[in-house]
Design a protein around this motif. Sequence first.
Motif, short mmCIF file in Angstrom:
data_model
loop_
_atom_site.label_atom_id
_atom_site.label_comp_id
_atom_site.label_asym_id
_atom_site.label_seq_id
_atom_site.Cartn_x
_atom_site.Cartn_y
_atom_site.Cartn_z
N TYR A 1 23.65 13.81 -22.19
CA TYR A 1 24.89 13.67 -22.85
C TYR A 1 25.04 14.20 -23.82
O TYR A 1 26.07 15.17 -23.99
N ARG A 2 24.29 14.07 -25.07
CA ARG A 2 24.97 14.61 -26.22
C ARG A 2 24.69 16.08 -26.18
O ARG A 2 25.52 16.77 -26.89
N TYR A 3 23.47 16.63 -25.54
CA TYR A 3 23.36 17.95 -25.37
C TYR A 3 24.72 18.72 -24.48
O TYR A 3 25.05 19.60 -25.37
N LEU A 4 25.04 18.14 -23.63
CA LEU A 4 26.15 18.48 -22.90
C LEU A 4 27.36 18.45 -23.56
O LEU A 4 28.17 19.52 -23.41
N ALA A 5 27.55 17.38 -24.27
CA ALA A 5 28.91 17.21 -25.03
C ALA A 5 29.01 18.11 -26.53
O ALA A 5 30.09 18.42 -26.85
N GLU A 6 27.83 18.49 -26.95
CA GLU A 6 27.80 18.98 -28.50
C GLU A 6 27.20 20.28 -28.41
O GLU A 6 27.66 21.01 -29.40
N LYS A 7 26.51 20.57 -27.51
CA LYS A 7 25.40 21.83 -27.68
C LYS A 7 25.90 22.95 -26.70
O LYS A 7 25.60 24.32 -26.71
N VAL A 8 26.75 22.63 -25.51
CA VAL A 8 27.35 23.71 -24.51
C VAL A 8 28.75 23.72 -24.57
O VAL A 8 29.49 22.94 -24.76
N THR A 9 29.28 24.90 -24.59
CA THR A 9 30.77 25.24 -24.75
C THR A 9 31.45 25.08 -23.21
O THR A 9 30.70 25.46 -22.34
N ASP A 10 32.76 25.19 -23.23
CA ASP A 10 33.32 25.12 -22.28
C ASP A 10 33.44 26.55 -21.39
O ASP A 10 33.37 26.79 -20.20
N TRP A 11 33.63 27.63 -22.24
CA TRP A 11 33.79 28.85 -21.94
C TRP A 11 32.32 29.53 -21.67
O TRP A 11 31.36 29.14 -22.21
N SER A 12 32.23 30.51 -20.87
CA SER A 12 31.09 31.18 -20.42
C SER A 12 31.18 32.48 -20.01
O SER A 12 32.27 32.78 -19.25
N TRP A 13 30.25 33.13 -20.31
CA TRP A 13 30.64 34.82 -19.94
C TRP A 13 30.04 34.87 -18.37
O TRP A 13 30.19 35.81 -17.59
N ALA B 1 39.50 39.43 -15.05
CA ALA B 1 40.27 40.14 -16.37
C ALA B 1 40.01 41.46 -16.45
O ALA B 1 40.83 42.36 -16.70
N ALA B 2 38.55 41.73 -16.53
CA ALA B 2 38.03 42.85 -16.92
C ALA B 2 38.33 44.26 -15.74
O ALA B 2 38.82 45.17 -15.86
N ALA B 3 38.18 43.55 -14.59
CA ALA B 3 38.59 44.35 -13.26
C ALA B 3 39.83 44.84 -13.27
O ALA B 3 40.40 45.95 -13.05
N LEU C 1 32.37 46.69 -17.89
CA LEU C 1 33.16 46.43 -19.44
C LEU C 1 32.72 44.90 -19.85
O LEU C 1 32.65 44.65 -20.94
N ARG C 2 32.65 44.02 -18.75
CA ARG C 2 32.30 42.54 -19.31
C ARG C 2 31.22 42.51 -19.90
O ARG C 2 30.93 41.79 -20.97
N ALA C 3 30.22 43.22 -19.46
CA ALA C 3 28.93 43.23 -20.27
C ALA C 3 28.80 43.85 -21.52
O ALA C 3 28.20 43.31 -22.60
N TRP C 4 29.57 44.92 -21.73
CA TRP C 4 29.84 45.72 -22.93
C TRP C 4 30.50 44.87 -23.95
O TRP C 4 30.17 44.68 -25.07
N ALA C 5 31.48 44.06 -23.72
CA ALA C 5 32.23 43.19 -24.33
C ALA C 5 31.16 41.99 -24.93
O ALA C 5 31.36 41.50 -25.95
N HIS D 1 35.83 41.36 -26.82
CA HIS D 1 35.06 40.21 -26.80
C HIS D 1 35.97 39.00 -27.01
O HIS D 1 36.02 37.91 -26.27
N ARG D 2 36.91 38.98 -27.99
CA ARG D 2 37.84 38.05 -28.35
C ARG D 2 38.80 37.84 -27.39
O ARG D 2 39.27 36.69 -26.97
N LEU D 3 39.41 38.76 -26.80
CA LEU D 3 40.47 38.84 -25.73
C LEU D 3 39.82 38.02 -24.63
O LEU D 3 40.56 37.39 -23.93
N PHE D 4 38.72 38.58 -24.01
CA PHE D 4 38.33 37.92 -22.80
C PHE D 4 38.22 36.46 -22.94
O PHE D 4 38.08 35.43 -22.03
N LEU D 5 37.48 36.03 -23.99
CA LEU D 5 37.30 34.41 -24.18
C LEU D 5 38.62 33.77 -24.29
O LEU D 5 38.87 32.68 -23.86
N ARG D 6 39.70 34.32 -24.97
CA ARG D 6 40.95 33.61 -25.14
C ARG D 6 41.66 33.89 -23.58
O ARG D 6 42.34 32.82 -23.27
N ILE D 7 41.43 34.70 -22.76
CA ILE D 7 42.02 34.67 -21.56
C ILE D 7 41.24 33.72 -20.53
O ILE D 7 41.98 32.94 -19.90
#
Length: 241
Positions: free
Chosen positions: A138-150, A158-160, A187-191, A200-206
């Motif tokens: 639980y602690r690992y999932l809540a604190e060490k992993v983010t909501d966003w993912s490549w 978005a890239a397509a 393009l996703r891999a490049w970013a 990079h920042r744009l795709f994460l915000r989207i």
Amino acid sequence: MQTKGLEKTSPKRAVELRGGARFWGFFGEVILREGKAVRIVLRKGKEGWQVETGMRPARLSSENPHLLLALTALFALSTPWWAGPPRPEYALVPALVFAFWAVILQLFPQVLRHHALEHRVLEAVARWCDGERWEDDYRYLAEKVTDWSWACGSVLFAAAALVAMPLFLVLPPIGVLPLALALGDELRAWAQSRPQSPLHRLFLRIQLLFLRPPTEEELRAGAMAVRRATEACGKLEPGGR
């Protein structure tokens, strides 16, 4: 969600993530290098959260993605000769479709929370398969992993869409669609590999348009799914629960 890039140690055992969020929870798979998949289904019913996990054979993605890109490009470039002229008026369609889904999904915050939970659970299981260890799921999932993912399909979409808009000016639609997906993946891999780049920042915000932070109850259910999945893929240590 689908990707070929996990941001941990190398060589990696986990090579792809696949999954999807639903009203009732999510389903997902962590594809391993040896051609097996750790399958996870997390579902909320009348009796609470239920987890199903298991291993199954899986087909890996192409070992030569650049060859696939070249063949897709040749197909797209041949379409003006047999599929008619380009349709420049279609150039805004990808952006409109993307905006439509971004707006519609705001009406279903439960799906957006399950989407973020799917990211966390699959990433945690992938990291375990790659050799990372922890004591408290639980602690690992809540604190060490983010909501966003490549690994998220929204990043690929978005890239397509970004690539497709200029392609519609020079190619017929039947040539644009496969080429936009192939170039969007590049393009996703490049970013992803350039954290300081504007893309990079744009795709994460989207991507944040398609996510909501999971509740504590959902995180605890996700931790249960992580525990079952790591056991299914050959857990070596009991760990503290």
